[in-house]
Motif scaffolding. Structure first.
Motif, PDB file in Angstrom:
ATOM      1  N   GLY A  18       0.972  -1.185   0.089  1.00 42.67           N
ATOM      2  CA  GLY A  18       0.258   0.197  -0.318  1.00 42.67           C
ATOM      3  C   GLY A  18       1.206   0.701   0.227  1.00 42.67           C
ATOM      4  O   GLY A  18       0.097   2.475  -0.421  1.00 42.67           O
ATOM      5  N   VAL A  19       2.146   1.446   0.034  1.00 37.63           N
ATOM      6  CA  VAL A  19       2.905   2.865   0.053  1.00 37.63           C
ATOM      7  C   VAL A  19       2.897   2.919  -1.169  1.00 37.63           C
ATOM      8  O   VAL A  19       2.830   2.662  -2.243  1.00 37.63           O
ATOM      9  CB  VAL A  19       4.333   2.088   0.143  1.00 37.63           C
ATOM     10  CG1 VAL A  19       5.439   3.508   0.305  1.00 37.63           C
ATOM     11  CG2 VAL A  19       4.096   1.801   1.502  1.00 37.63           C
ATOM     12  N   ARG A  20       1.804   4.785  -1.511  1.00 37.99           N
ATOM     13  CA  ARG A  20       1.736   5.426  -2.830  1.00 37.99           C
ATOM     14  C   ARG A  20       2.746   6.503  -3.024  1.00 37.99           C
ATOM     15  O   ARG A  20       1.886   7.351  -1.116  1.00 37.99           O
ATOM     16  CB  ARG A  20       0.609   5.146  -3.533  1.00 37.99           C
ATOM     17  CG  ARG A  20       0.113   3.797  -3.293  1.00 37.99           C
ATOM     18  CD  ARG A  20       0.534   2.923  -4.587  1.00 37.99           C
ATOM     19  NE  ARG A  20       0.038   1.767  -4.935  1.00 37.99           N
ATOM     20  CZ  ARG A  20       0.110   0.273  -4.611  1.00 37.99           C
ATOM     21  NH1 ARG A  20       0.445   0.206  -3.192  1.00 37.99           N
ATOM     22  NH2 ARG A  20      -1.483  -0.329  -4.973  1.00 37.99           N
ATOM     23  N   ASP A  21       3.001   7.004  -3.265  1.00 39.75           N
ATOM     24  CA  ASP A  21       3.036   8.751  -4.191  1.00 39.75           C
ATOM     25  C   ASP A  21       4.417   8.405  -2.562  1.00 39.75           C
ATOM     26  O   ASP A  21       3.972   9.797  -2.253  1.00 39.75           O
ATOM     27  CB  ASP A  21       1.746   9.227  -3.406  1.00 39.75           C
ATOM     28  CG  ASP A  21       0.930   9.080  -4.516  1.00 39.75           C
ATOM     29  OD1 ASP A  21       1.202   8.188  -5.848  1.00 39.75           O
ATOM     30  OD2 ASP A  21      -0.811   8.840  -4.628  1.00 39.75           O
ATOM     31  N   ASP A  22       5.285   8.040  -2.450  1.00 33.53           N
ATOM     32  CA  ASP A  22       6.854   7.908  -2.004  1.00 33.53           C
ATOM     33  C   ASP A  22       7.167   9.069  -2.563  1.00 33.53           C
ATOM     34  O   ASP A  22       7.967   9.236  -3.171  1.00 33.53           O
ATOM     35  CB  ASP A  22       7.234   7.199  -1.764  1.00 33.53           C
ATOM     36  CG  ASP A  22       8.611   7.310  -0.280  1.00 33.53           C
ATOM     37  OD1 ASP A  22       8.805   8.531  -0.670  1.00 33.53           O
ATOM     38  OD2 ASP A  22       8.877   5.853  -0.559  1.00 33.53           O
ATOM     39  N   PRO A  23       7.173  10.291  -0.968  1.00 31.89           N
ATOM     40  CA  PRO A  23       8.113  11.485  -1.936  1.00 31.89           C
ATOM     41  C   PRO A  23       9.970  11.124  -2.653  1.00 31.89           C
ATOM     42  O   PRO A  23      10.351  11.506  -3.639  1.00 31.89           O
ATOM     43  CB  PRO A  23       8.515  12.294  -1.212  1.00 31.89           C
ATOM     44  CG  PRO A  23       7.715  12.027   0.262  1.00 31.89           C
ATOM     45  CD  PRO A  23       6.867  10.173  -0.088  1.00 31.89           C
ATOM     46  N   ALA A  24       9.765   9.801  -2.176  1.00 30.70           N
ATOM     47  CA  ALA A  24      11.558   9.607  -2.741  1.00 30.70           C
ATOM     48  C   ALA A  24      11.080   8.907  -4.132  1.00 30.70           C
ATOM     49  O   ALA A  24      12.371   9.084  -5.618  1.00 30.70           O
ATOM     50  CB  ALA A  24      11.398   7.878  -1.860  1.00 30.70           C
ATOM     51  N   GLU A  25      10.307   8.433  -4.675  1.00 25.50           N
ATOM     52  CA  GLU A  25      10.017   8.276  -6.347  1.00 25.50           C
ATOM     53  C   GLU A  25      10.536   9.159  -6.841  1.00 25.50           C
ATOM     54  O   GLU A  25      10.589   9.021  -8.689  1.00 25.50           O
ATOM     55  CB  GLU A  25       8.749   7.424  -6.351  1.00 25.50           C
ATOM     56  CG  GLU A  25       8.014   6.148  -5.594  1.00 25.50           C
ATOM     57  CD  GLU A  25       6.798   5.659  -5.542  1.00 25.50           C
ATOM     58  OE1 GLU A  25       5.819   6.434  -6.196  1.00 25.50           O
ATOM     59  OE2 GLU A  25       6.868   4.985  -4.555  1.00 25.50           O
ATOM     60  N   ARG A  26       9.818  10.869  -6.867  1.00 23.61           N
ATOM     61  CA  ARG A  26      10.082  11.659  -7.662  1.00 23.61           C
ATOM     62  C   ARG A  26      11.771  12.203  -7.476  1.00 23.61           C
ATOM     63  O   ARG A  26      11.812  13.911  -8.027  1.00 23.61           O
ATOM     64  CB  ARG A  26       8.906  12.962  -7.386  1.00 23.61           C
ATOM     65  CG  ARG A  26       7.332  12.326  -7.825  1.00 23.61           C
ATOM     66  CD  ARG A  26       6.505  12.625  -7.992  1.00 23.61           C
ATOM     67  NE  ARG A  26       5.368  12.493  -7.889  1.00 23.61           N
ATOM     68  CZ  ARG A  26       4.717  11.868  -9.574  1.00 23.61           C
ATOM     69  NH1 ARG A  26       5.639  12.321 -10.390  1.00 23.61           N
ATOM     70  NH2 ARG A  26       3.842  11.552  -9.598  1.00 23.61           N
ATOM     71  N   ASP A  27      12.172  11.448  -6.409  1.00 22.27           N
ATOM     72  CA  ASP A  27      13.646  12.287  -5.417  1.00 22.27           C
ATOM     73  C   ASP A  27      14.669  12.148  -6.700  1.00 22.27           C
ATOM     74  O   ASP A  27      14.804  10.816  -6.401  1.00 22.27           O
ATOM     75  CB  ASP A  27      13.884  12.366  -4.188  1.00 22.27           C
ATOM     76  CG  ASP A  27      14.882  13.212  -3.673  1.00 22.27           C
ATOM     77  OD1 ASP A  27      15.594  13.337  -4.533  1.00 22.27           O
ATOM     78  OD2 ASP A  27      15.324  12.488  -2.321  1.00 22.27           O
TER      79      ASP A  27
END
Length: 152
Positions: A18-27
């Motif tokens: 359920g982990v979604r939109d982790d800021p690390a995904e865009r970093d």
């Protein structure tokens, strides 16, 4: 061209939980691929990726689709081709990266989707490069841009 890759990836496990939109995904600092893409595109390099997927898509493809937005924002062009629309295409037997229409890097995976011990094979053989370039262009022209592809 596979429907599942490296299910052992901790990011995939987190996504399944359920982990979604982790800021690390865009970093770009935490995802060096994003920095690399942005730097290459800034230098005028075109980076394109085509994914051939079965529909309905697997959970792993849903995960890849979820992670694709940031790479597109960084400048990578991504398209999706439903596998049933690829039946008439001649495709190499393995995933590959094509570099400047002059070399190919194949990636080898085991049946479980994990990288095989001999996971990479590099070639500059003109016939192999042409096969891959022609296959990629055939897929690219039929595939749906990421922004327009809806998961089935």
């Amino acid at each position: 061209m596979r429907d599942e890759y490296m299910r052992s990836d901790p990011r995939f496990a987190a996504w399944q939980n359920g982990v979604r939109d982790d800021p690390a995904e865009r970093d770009p600092e935490r995802r060096p691929w994003l920095r690399l893409i942005a730097d290459l595109v800034a230098q005028g390099v075109e980076v394109r990726r085509a994914r051939i997927v079965s529909e309905p898509v697997s959970d792993y493809i849903r995960f890849e689709h979820h992670l694709t937005g940031p790479t597109v924002e960084a400048g990578e062009q991504v398209r999706w081709l439903p596998r049933r629309r690829a039946s008439a295409l001649a495709l190499p037997g393995n995933d590959f990266w094509l570099f400047d229409d002059s070399s190919v890097l194949f990636h080898h995976f085991g049946g479980d989707g994990e990288l095989a011990p001999d996971d990479e094979e590099f070639t500059e053989d003109p016939a192999v490069v042409k096969l891959c370039a022609d296959a990629f262009e055939a897929v690219w022209t039929r595939a749906v841009p990421h922004a327009d592809y809806r998961l089935a």
